[in-house]
Design an enzyme around this catalytic site. Structure first.
Site, short mmCIF file in Angstrom:
data_model
loop_
_atom_site.label_atom_id
_atom_site.label_comp_id
_atom_site.label_asym_id
_atom_site.label_seq_id
_atom_site.Cartn_x
_atom_site.Cartn_y
_atom_site.Cartn_z
N ASP A 1 0.83 -1.19 0.00
CA ASP A 1 0.00 0.00 0.00
C ASP A 1 0.88 1.25 0.00
OD1 ASP A 1 -2.80 1.04 0.44
OD2 ASP A 1 -1.87 1.89 2.23
N GLU B 1 14.29 -14.49 0.46
CA GLU B 1 14.56 -15.67 1.28
C GLU B 1 13.52 -16.77 1.02
OE1 GLU B 1 14.44 -14.32 5.36
OE2 GLU B 1 15.87 -12.71 4.94
C1 GLC Z 1 -4.14 3.15 -0.59
C2 GLC Z 1 -5.35 2.27 -0.55
C3 GLC Z 1 -6.52 3.08 -0.08
C4 GLC Z 1 -6.22 3.59 1.31
C5 GLC Z 1 -4.90 4.37 1.35
C6 GLC Z 1 -4.43 4.60 2.75
O1 GLC Z 1 -4.22 4.15 -1.53
O2 GLC Z 1 -5.56 1.67 -1.78
O3 GLC Z 1 -7.71 2.36 -0.08
O4 GLC Z 1 -7.26 4.42 1.75
O5 GLC Z 1 -3.88 3.68 0.69
O6 GLC Z 1 -3.95 3.41 3.31
#
Ligand code: GLC
Length: 531
Positions: free
Chosen positions: A214, A266
């Site tokens: 993310d 790993e």
């Molecule tokens: C990313 C995710 C989104 C989330 C953001 C904060 O963009 O896809 O859904 O709100 O990160 O974690």
């Protein structure tokens, strides 16, 4: 998985299974609910593995199911090494991985390294410990400006609206690029990276096949946290071009990805894909260097309008960004953060027709495809009433931006009325529209003309037909508003018509068309595969 004769040795390597895989993004809250609370869960996913196998995808990406107060529906993680009771428990996760593997489906999961939940024990300790403490150093705490410290440390906005800083009772401020419940971690603190390594190993040891990272262009912050030039226009929402935005895509982030890669190396056969909202091709390419991420999400197709020139430019940029690197391009039309593409392309019958056409374009391209749950049913965005909205963007923007709930409505599985087999509960966490009775998986499975049958057919061809071999493509001349490209290895031709009127079909045997053909003409809003 397709294995073709002209592949280079490293591609033929079974351990690099992701190089031409079709991933299916499961938005866990909205896929299938097993325990009748109106929210999807891990056992719900397990109950639908047969469907996913039938659909013909290779791998799953599960959105966060970790312990969370759900301020951003799980992207605010309070314990990255446990399952939130809303979604099940670790035993349910182990069952899901084992059964998915029996169905020949790989399982990849989300990792959220840019921030934690404000309920994470580290953040709670930081609040208690006070300014200057080692506890606060794991996050980005600063004193404010002005004679009484009441001015935020800089002018950065949060991606969800409002300032990116919140003041705590002792007067300091902490940084949150997203909601206040998502404090940013300090990636200069070695405990932070050590903890992520621990989380990676925890899930790798449980058998996951990979990760989606993310905000992979976040994490590192520029030295001194400089103000954003007030003349710069910074787009709102989760996604926009970050080239002029000091909050994202700082060079220090690559050290984080090298660390992640070392741990994953790993474990042979495992991979990571980054959410990289970086438009510049050269800067994008840095994320997928040989010692960084295996794949980067390229969002050019999401941003392209339904117009042959715009789609072609998106394809050329996505290919160009990884040219010469040992990483395939990735293709996405929808995910849980953007308006579903049926709706983006105009909605209704036209939107669905164009969505089919774009599905053929996407699946004709070399590399990796990410599908978003429900697109195979042709689901549009739902216009939810104000009372139903839950996305923090709605609240933080003071009800000026409706947020992302419209693309997150629970899937319709069967029956004639909500909750359409999604749940035993009469109401679901977001309400489903009655009109979805005609879009259930059940009703579409038996209908050869349905969107679902179309996806199954296209995925089957992509997997089994030799026309899809090879990594390169070449463009043909085409009438205005149209394009045609050819996969150089296997010879597949894909033609798209967005011109508004019919055009002559290129020569070749039709493998699959996104809509009815008109003799030797390719109608508008239609794409075709020819061999
Ligand atoms: C990313 C995710 C989104 C989330 C953001 C904060 O963009 O896809 O859904 O709100 O990160 O974690």
């Amino acid at each position: 998985m397709r294995r073709s004769s002209d592949l280079q040795p490293e591609i033929a390597d079974e351990s690099a299974w992701w190089r031409d895989a079709v991933f299916y993004q499961v938005y866990v809250r909205s896929f299938a609910d097993s325990n009748g609370d109106g929210v999807g869960d891990l056992d719900g996913i397990r109950s639908r593995l047969g469907y996913l196998e039938l659909l013909g995808v290779d791998a799953l990406w599960l959105t966060p199911f970790f312990t969370s107060p759900m301020a951003d529906h799980g992207y605010d993680v309070a314990d990255p090494r446990d399952v939130d009771p809303l979604f099940g428990d670790l035993a349910a996760f182990d069952r899901l991985v084992a059964e998915a593997h029996e169905h020949n489906l790989k399982v990849t999961i989300d990792l959220v390294p840019n921030h934690t939940s404000d309920r994470h024990q580290w953040f709670q300790a930081a609040l208690r410990a006070g300014p200057g403490s080692v506890e606060r150093d794991r996050y980005v705490f600063r004193d404010g400006g002005g004679f009484d410290g009441s001015v935020p440390p800089n002018n950065w906005p949060s991606q969800f609206g409002g300032p990116a800083w919140t003041r705590v009772p002792d007067g300091q401020w902490y940084l949150h690029l997203f909601a206040p419940e998502q404090p940013d971690l300090n990636w200069d603190n070695h405990e932070v990276s050590a903890d992520l390594a621990r989380t990676l190993r925890f899930w790798l040891d449980r058998g996951v096949d990979g990760f989606r990272i993310d905000v992979a262009h976040g994490m590192a912050k520029p030295y001194g946290l400089p103000n954003i030039d007030p003349r710069t226009e910074i787009g709102a929402g989760v996604m926009h071009d970050n080239s002029v935005d000091p909050r994202f895509d700082n060079d220090g982030v690559h050290e984080v990805h090298r660390m992640i890669r070392k741990v994953i190396d790993e474990y042979p056969g495992r991979m990571a894909v980054g959410e990289v909202w970086v438009k510049d091709d050269e800067r994008f390419a840095k994320y997928v260097r040989p010692d960084e991420l295996h794949l980067g999400f390229n969002f050019r197709l999401v941003e392209a309008s339904f117009d042959a020139d715009s789609v072609r430019a998106a394809i050329e940029h996505s290919l160009g960004a990884v040219r010469g690197l040992d990483t395939p391009p990735t293709w996405t039309l929808s995910n849980h953060d953007v308006t579903r593409h049926v709706t983006r392309y105009g909605g209704g019958a036209v939107g669905a027709q164009r969505a089919r056409a774009m599905t053929l374009v996407e699946l004709a391209l070399p590399g990796v495809v990410y599908l978003y749950n429900g697109e195979e049913l042709g689901l549009p965005d739902v216009e939810l009433p104000d009372w139903a909205l839950q996305d923090p963007i709605w609240l933080r923007s003071r009800h000026t931006l409706r947020g992302r709930d419209g693309c997150r409505v629970p899937l319709p599985w069967e029956g004639d009325t909500p909750p359409f087999g999604f749940s035993q509960a009469p109401t679901t966490w977001l309400p489903q529209p009655n009109e979805w009775a005609g879009l259930t998986a059940e009703s579409q499975l038996e209908d050869p003309e349905s969107m679902l049958s179309f996806y199954r057919h296209a995925l089957e061809l992509r997997k089994s037909h030799s026309a899809f071999n090879g990594d390169d493509l070449e463009w043909y001349g085409a009438p205005p508003g149209c394009f045609a490209f050819r996969r150089k290895g296997g010879g597949l031709i894909c033609a798209l018509n967005t011109s508004g009127g019919p055009v002559p079909l290129p020569p070749g045997e039709v493998l699959l068309a996104s809509g009815p053909m008109d003799g030797n003409q390719l109608p508008s809003d239609t794409a075709v595969w020819l061999a």
